[in-house]
Scaffold this motif. Structure first.
Motif, PDB file in Angstrom:
ATOM      1  N   TYR A  36      -4.652-111.734  22.389  1.00 55.80           N
ATOM      2  CA  TYR A  36      -5.947-111.299  21.875  1.00 55.80           C
ATOM      3  C   TYR A  36      -6.838-111.019  23.079  1.00 55.80           C
ATOM      4  N   ILE A  37      -7.348-109.813  23.164  1.00 54.91           N
ATOM      5  CA  ILE A  37      -8.200-109.410  24.289  1.00 54.91           C
ATOM      6  C   ILE A  37      -9.591-109.132  23.749  1.00 54.91           C
ATOM      7  N   THR A  38     -10.591-109.752  24.318  1.00 56.26           N
ATOM      8  CA  THR A  38     -11.964-109.426  23.956  1.00 56.26           C
ATOM      9  C   THR A  38     -12.659-108.814  25.171  1.00 56.26           C
ATOM     10  N   VAL A  39     -13.267-107.645  24.958  1.00 56.29           N
ATOM     11  CA  VAL A  39     -13.978-106.938  26.022  1.00 56.29           C
ATOM     12  C   VAL A  39     -15.434-106.821  25.573  1.00 56.29           C
ATOM     13  N   GLY A  40     -16.268-107.650  26.156  1.00 56.45           N
ATOM     14  CA  GLY A  40     -17.667-107.672  25.770  1.00 56.45           C
ATOM     15  C   GLY A  40     -18.513-108.063  26.970  1.00 56.45           C
ATOM     16  N   THR A  41     -19.332-109.110  26.797  1.00 54.66           N
ATOM     17  CA  THR A  41     -20.132-109.608  27.917  1.00 54.66           C
ATOM     18  C   THR A  41     -19.233-110.021  29.070  1.00 54.66           C
TER      19      THR A  41
END
Length: 304
Positions: free
Chosen positions: A140-145
């Motif tokens: 799971y990859i999260t690209v945000g802050t």
């Protein structure tokens, strides 16, 4: 039966209570066969621990939860033999460094506490109830802050020396990119080049105001795809779940998939890696809830 979940983030703490059919939990062989219904949730601003943690504990106090799961921003200590297990360690959020997250809630609530990184919780939620159900290896990859990567490998969450910090893998720069990078530790890591703050610093506007600027998203797709190729070659996941504030730019999914195909160059032979990759690189099946559902799963695992 009630279970608590916390998605502990750098800007907000999401606390929720889920309801489970206690009979079904006893009769089912695995947590994924149990349905969890979110009854209530609150969002508490992440201030300092002295202000924030009591408000979080008060939300759960007296509610009769049987376990609590915490998916936490990090870095964190996940070694159960360590004296600082359950602590946030040397985080950039200095007020939270050396904060005993798991211990604070165990003392306040007296229930089993499941604890892991926020992104490991999210991938656990997706392999338990979401789009990666049935996979024994997924990321799971999260690209945000920031950029975080949760890894579920061969049927369990990956820890190791500490835990995966794959949001900081080093990348080759885009040929047209002159931006120095946002990360204070690495000049050219994924978080430093592809996070929301990096996009804003490079282009002078927040991502939401750049939706129509194709060159912005071509560069972003270049960095995200490069990272995904590295993850594909190292973890060999059966599913890659991609999310976070940046991925709300829906045009990015197709751009990233095309770039991944190009960069892999046909080296890894598998039916999932043929064609458009729409079944391989996907959005979460749990919508905006992977983290909190994964926190419930962490609590249930600890209770078991």
């Amino acid at each position: 039966m009630l279970v608590g979940g916390i998605e502990a983030g750098g800007t907000k703490m999401v606390c929720a209570i889920g309801e489970i059919d206690e009979v079904s939990l006893k009769e089912r062989e695995n947590i994924g066969a149990v349905q969890v219904r979110i009854l209530e949730r609150v969002s508490i601003p992440t201030e300092n621990p002295a202000k924030t943690l009591p408000r979080m504990a008060d939300f759960f106090a007296g509610r009769g939860i049987k376990a609590l799961g915490i998916g936490c921003f990090g870095p964190v200590d996940l070694n159960k033999k360590s004296n600082t297990y359950g602590y946030i360690t040397k985080t950039p959020k200095e007020e939270w460094a050396d904060c005993d997250m798991a211990g604070t809630f165990q003392k306040a609530l007296g229930v089993p506490i499941g604890f892991d990184t926020d992104v490991n919780a999210a991938v656990l939620g997706e392999v338990t109830w979401g789009v990666a159900k049935g996979c024994d290896t997924a990321i799971y990859i999260t690209v945000g802050t920031g950029v975080g990567v949760g890894v579920y490998c061969n049927g369990d969450l990956l820890h190791g020396l500490v835990h995966p910090e794959a949001g900081h893998i080093l990348l080759q720069r885009h040929p047209k990119d002159t931006y120095a990078g946002r990360c204070p530790f690495h000049a050219n890591c994924m978080e430093g080049l592809a996070s929301g703050p990096a996009v804003e610093a490079r282009w002078g506007k927040p991502a939401i105001e750049l939706a129509a600027c194709r060159e912005v998203w071509e560069m972003e797709a270049y960095y995200i795809a490069q990272a995904i190729v590295n993850y594909t070659l190292t973890y060999s996941p059966q599913k890659i779940i991609l999310w976070g504030g940046i991925m709300h730019q829906e045009q990015l999914f197709a751009m990233v998939r095309n770039r991944v195909q190009e960069m892999l160059g046909g080296y890894v032979q598998h039916p999932l890696l043929q064609g458009s990759l729409e079944a391989y690189i996907v959005a979460p099946g749990l919508g905006e809830n992977p983290g909190i559902m994964g926190a419930f799963a962490l609590g249930l695992r600890e209770l078991a």
